[in-house]
Design an enzyme around this catalytic site. Structure first.
Site, short mmCIF file in Angstrom:
data_model
loop_
_atom_site.label_atom_id
_atom_site.label_comp_id
_atom_site.label_asym_id
_atom_site.label_seq_id
_atom_site.Cartn_x
_atom_site.Cartn_y
_atom_site.Cartn_z
CB CYS A 37 11.06 26.72 10.81
SG CYS A 37 12.49 25.35 10.67
CE LYS A 64 18.22 34.27 8.15
NZ LYS A 64 18.85 33.03 7.59
CB VAL A 77 15.47 29.44 13.17
CG1 VAL A 77 15.74 30.73 13.36
CG2 VAL A 77 14.37 29.15 12.25
CB SER A 90 16.13 20.52 15.15
OG SER A 90 16.05 19.70 14.51
#
Length: 256
Positions: A37, A64, A77, A90
């Site tokens: 990612c 998960k 994530v 993020s």
């Protein structure tokens, strides 16, 4: 039809795998990561840049762990588990590291209020202009739509490049603005191979800047092998990906 789960490599490879191996010991900060990612790579680059101790845990996007979903119901994530509490998104994670680990240098955000605010303006530009255009070009079907998307991306990148002082966005120091855009620069080869993208067609300034970011040690240390990324991006190239980002692009919404 999408790529079968079995075709998605479950863990980081290449230099990223070496980095993972160095971060298996328990720490107060657990980094719940998805190696593939680009948003995830932002947080990873920041951790490596600042030398912050962390324990790396890979999240299987199809299976998960219950604990991960308990602490992070969104199931996305990157995520941090810090002293038993969860954080995600993020850029929020990158800024959290500035506040939680002030003694780990270098800082990636200036302490000067104006410089800090200016950086946030261009981080926001990356998020709202460069990345959506990048995704639209990746997913565009047909020559006409690809040409339009490519020009949109070129325009956004050109505007950004005009602000780059060199060699990094703010000059000699690598900052969070560079972190914000670096993962998509390392993936430009996908657009070059499949969508007629050429960094030199943006501007010489962009090409030079992109080459500088792509060779930054923290970026290289968090890159996995290209052949392992290809099956994931093949789904986007066929416009069959079902990620939240892909759904948002199709719907004409901002990225989640």
């Amino acid at each position: 039809m999408g790529v079968p789960d079995a075709d998605i490599h479950p863990t980081a490879t290449g230099q990223a795998a070496d980095t993972v191996a160095q971060h298996q010991s328990p720490q107060e900060l657990v980094f719940w990561s998805g190696w593939f990612c680009p948003f995830n790579q932002r947080a990873w680059i920041t951790l490596e840049e600042r030398g912050i101790p962390y324990q790396y845990k890979e999240v299987n996007p199809y299976k998960k762990e219950k604990h991960f979903l308990d602490i992070n119901p969104k199931g996305l994530v990157p995520a941090f588990e810090y002293k038993g509490k969860a954080l995600y998104e993020s850029l929020i994670l990158c800024e959290f590291l500035e506040d939680a680990y002030p003694d780990h240098k270098p800082s990636l955000l200036s302490s000067d209020p104006f410089t800090r605010a200016h950086a946030r303006i261009w981080i926001d530009f990356v998020t709202k202009s460069i990345i959506p255009a990048w995704q639209r070009l990746l997913m565009a079907q047909g020559v006409e739509k690809q040409d339009a998307a490519r020009e949109e991306l070129y325009t956004a990148q050109r505007k950004f490049a005009e602000q780059v002082k060199g060699p990094y966005f703010s000059g000699e120091e690598f900052t969070l603005v560079d972190v914000a855009v670096a993962p998509w620069i390392t993936r430009e080869y996908i657009l070059a191979e499949h969508r007629g993208y050429k960094s030199a067609d943006v501007s010489n300034e962009w090409k030079k800047y992109a080459e500088t970011l792509a060779t930054r040690p923290s970026v290289l240390k968090t890159n996995s092998d290209k052949d392992k990324l290809q099956p994931i991006y093949d789904r986007y190239l066929r416009d069959e990906a079902q990620s939240e980002a892909a759904k948002a692009i199709r719907a004409g919404r901002g990225l989640p």
